[in-house]
Design a protein around this motif. Structure first.
Motif, PDB file in Angstrom:
ATOM      1  N   LYS A 201      90.433  48.527   1.558  1.00 47.24           N
ATOM      2  CA  LYS A 201      90.220  49.912   2.004  1.00 47.24           C
ATOM      3  C   LYS A 201      89.466  49.922   3.325  1.00 47.24           C
ATOM      4  CE  LYS A 201      89.233  54.523   0.827  1.00 47.24           C
ATOM      5  NZ  LYS A 201      89.686  54.909   2.163  1.00 47.24           N
TER       6      LYS A 201
ATOM      7  N   ASP B 295      90.866  51.296   6.711  1.00 43.04           N
ATOM      8  CA  ASP B 295      90.180  52.372   7.435  1.00 43.04           C
ATOM      9  C   ASP B 295      89.899  51.956   8.865  1.00 43.04           C
ATOM     10  OD1 ASP B 295      90.307  53.825   5.209  1.00 43.04           O
ATOM     11  OD2 ASP B 295      88.155  53.900   4.772  1.00 43.04           O
ATOM     12  N   ILE B 296      89.480  50.699   9.039  1.00 41.77           N
ATOM     13  CA  ILE B 296      89.178  50.228  10.395  1.00 41.77           C
ATOM     14  C   ILE B 296      90.455  50.220  11.234  1.00 41.77           C
ATOM     15  CG2 ILE B 296      88.552  48.153  11.702  1.00 41.77           C
ATOM     16  CD1 ILE B 296      86.395  47.645   9.619  1.00 41.77           C
TER      17      ILE B 296
ATOM     18  N   ALA C 203      93.052  52.106  10.755  1.00 41.67           N
ATOM     19  CA  ALA C 203      93.410  53.501  11.031  1.00 41.67           C
ATOM     20  C   ALA C 203      92.552  54.050  12.160  1.00 41.67           C
ATOM     21  CB  ALA C 203      93.233  54.337   9.772  1.00 41.67           C
ATOM     22  N   ALA C 204      91.259  53.702  12.115  1.00 41.13           N
ATOM     23  CA  ALA C 204      90.354  54.190  13.158  1.00 41.13           C
ATOM     24  C   ALA C 204      90.763  53.617  14.506  1.00 41.13           C
ATOM     25  CB  ALA C 204      88.919  53.785  12.826  1.00 41.13           C
ATOM     26  N   LYS C 205      91.154  52.328  14.516  1.00 44.01           N
ATOM     27  CA  LYS C 205      91.583  51.711  15.772  1.00 44.01           C
ATOM     28  C   LYS C 205      92.835  52.400  16.298  1.00 44.01           C
ATOM     29  CE  LYS C 205      89.706  47.053  15.840  1.00 44.01           C
ATOM     30  NZ  LYS C 205      89.866  45.752  15.211  1.00 44.01           N
TER      31      LYS C 205
ATOM     32  N   ALA D 180      93.792  55.433  15.644  1.00 50.32           N
ATOM     33  CA  ALA D 180      93.429  56.768  16.106  1.00 50.32           C
ATOM     34  C   ALA D 180      92.788  56.696  17.482  1.00 50.32           C
ATOM     35  CB  ALA D 180      92.474  57.423  15.112  1.00 50.32           C
ATOM     36  N   HIS D 181      91.996  55.653  17.673  1.00 48.83           N
ATOM     37  CA  HIS D 181      91.331  55.473  18.966  1.00 48.83           C
ATOM     38  C   HIS D 181      92.365  55.236  20.059  1.00 48.83           C
ATOM     39  CE1 HIS D 181      88.586  53.553  21.905  1.00 48.83           C
ATOM     40  NE2 HIS D 181      87.766  54.456  21.406  1.00 48.83           N
TER      41      HIS D 181
ATOM     42  N   ARG E 226      95.454  56.146  19.937  1.00 46.08           N
ATOM     43  CA  ARG E 226      96.204  57.389  20.105  1.00 46.08           C
ATOM     44  C   ARG E 226      95.417  58.363  20.989  1.00 46.08           C
ATOM     45  NH1 ARG E 226      99.725  59.835  21.298  1.00 46.08           N
ATOM     46  NH2 ARG E 226     100.444  61.838  20.526  1.00 46.08           N
TER      47      ARG E 226
END
Lengths: 164, 261
Positions: free
Chosen positions: A47, A51-52, A54-56, A58-59, A61
């Motif tokens: 998880k 999450d990391i 996904a955060a990367k 998003a960053h 993006r």
């Protein structure tokens, strides 16, 4: 040492209870609970890693969006500059045309006025000539007995006026 | 303890005695519920209760859950580091071994003697440690021969051994391999026994010197008591370290069987 002295009389009993207790620990705790806890830990690790990631993503993006925005902004500014430049040029062109039109109108008026002045001048000159001819004929008739004709006077006045 | 006779026997704590009379015969042995059995059951219950904290399985662990996960993660990491990804298959056994030995060691150190109880250290008996060592050794043999067949014997010939040396090296390596279960079982048994004897001897000094007079009590009893405090702390460390060593050596031996050097 009781561990050695008693070994022959108690090993069966110790073995019996060890098999029961260690067996329960192995099967209930080691085989059943331990993998579940491992699973929880693995799940949490996955998880966190997810999450990391996904955060990367998003960053990345966000960076992309910022770049897009910057490009769009630059494009919009260029477009706006082009529109204003065009409007300015169009305005200048229109003003020039209007000035030219007005100039033409003014020139026309001027020519009309000049023509009118010239006509009036000519008319005035003709009138003066006629008056001068009549006056000269009268003066000659009163002062001299000589009889002079109209064409003679005309010629004389014209010559005098031309000299003046 | 035989305090009424004026002599304190430091070996009495290791004696196994039935708690309930009766029992049954099994293969020539009388099976009774002894103090050893009681402490094995207490160990089982303690480990089980402790593990309950890990069964909450929350995404964000509480303190207890984190503690349990610390233990499981410790064994998990040890198995992965020593054996590789395959090590996780043997982690349940090593974890059970580690928890059983650790809790048995610690429970034996709890000073319930002050309220009249008689603590007993299960792992201070060669029967128990020996059997655990034999189980570990059997797993090594079974895994080794099941995976590699007779090729398992190449474990006894290290890479690069000169040809004339092979028979000699083979014998030496075989002997060191065969000694493993004895060293594994004896190490834990001796460490537990020695520590408890030392504590009981010092406790005997305290009691006997104080009984002999206040002067002796201050001269001998007080330093002995101070020493006991330090040694008790050391024994807690030994209890943990021995459980760790047993688990670690088991994992290393399993590594030999799985990966053949």
């Amino acid at each position: 040492m009781p561990q050695i002295d008693q070994i022959m009389t108690t090993y069966g009993s110790q073995l019996f209870w060890l098999v029961i207790t260690f067996g329960l620990i192995y099967f209930v705790i080691g085989r059943s609970m331990f993998p579940k806890i491992q699973g929880t830990v693995d799940q949490r690790k996955a998880k966190i890693a997810g999450d990391i990631a996904a955060a990367k993503a998003a960053h990345a993006r966000a960076d992309e969006i910022e770049e897009e925005y910057r490009v769009a902004h630059a494009r919009a500014r260029d477009a706006a500059l082009a529109v204003t430049a065009e409007a300015k040029a169009k305005g200048a062109r229109e003003a020039e045309a209007k000035v030219r039109e007005a100039d033409a109108g003014i020139a026309l008026h001027l020519a009309d006025a000049e023509a009118a002045i010239a006509a009036q001048q000519t008319a005035a000159l003709t009138e003066i000539e006629a008056v001068a001819v009549e006056a000269a004929q009268d003066i000659v008739a009163r002062l001299t007995p000589a009889k002079i004709t109209k064409p003679q006077v005309n010629r004389a006045v014209k010559g005098a006026l031309a000299d003046a | 303890m035989a305090a009424e006779s004026g002599k304190i026997d430091p070996m009495h704590q290791f004696e196994i005695a039935p708690i309930f009379n009766g029992g049954f015969e099994l293969a020539g042995q009388t099976i009774t519920f002894t103090n050893s059995a009681l402490w094995m059951l207490l160990t089982l219950v303690a480990v089980w209760v402790f593990m309950q904290g890990g069964m909450k399985r929350e995404l964000v662990p509480g303190r207890w859950q984190l503690m349990v996960e610390g233990f499981t993660g410790f064994i998990d990491d040890m198995m992965t580091a020593n054996i590789g990804a395959e090590g996780r298959k043997y982690a349940p056994y090593v974890f059970s071994l580690f928890m059983f030995i650790l809790f048995a060691n610690i429970l034996g150190l709890i000073p319930i003697g002050v309220i009249g109880g008689h603590p007993f250290t299960v792992t201070s008996h060669l029967t128990i440690t020996g059997v655990l060592a034999i189980v570990s050794f059997s797993i090594v043999l079974i895994v080794g021969f099941a995976r590699h067949g007779f090729h398992f014997f190449s474990l006894f010939v290290p890479h690069g051994t000169p040809l004339p040396m092979i028979p000699f090296i083979f014998v030496v390596e075989l002997l060191s391999f065969l000694v493993r279960p004895f060293s594994l079982g004896l190490r834990l048994f001796v460490a537990m026994t020695a520590g408890h004897i030392l504590l009981k001897v010092l406790a005997g000094f305290v009691i006997n010197s104080t009984n002999a007079g206040i002067g002796y009590g201050l001269l001998v009893g007080l330093p002995s008591l101070t020493l006991m405090v330090g040694i008790s702390a050391l024994e807690i460390l030994v209890a943990v370290v021995q459980a760790y060593v047993f688990a670690l050596l088991t994992s290393l031996y399993i590594n030999d069987a799985v990966n053949l050097h």
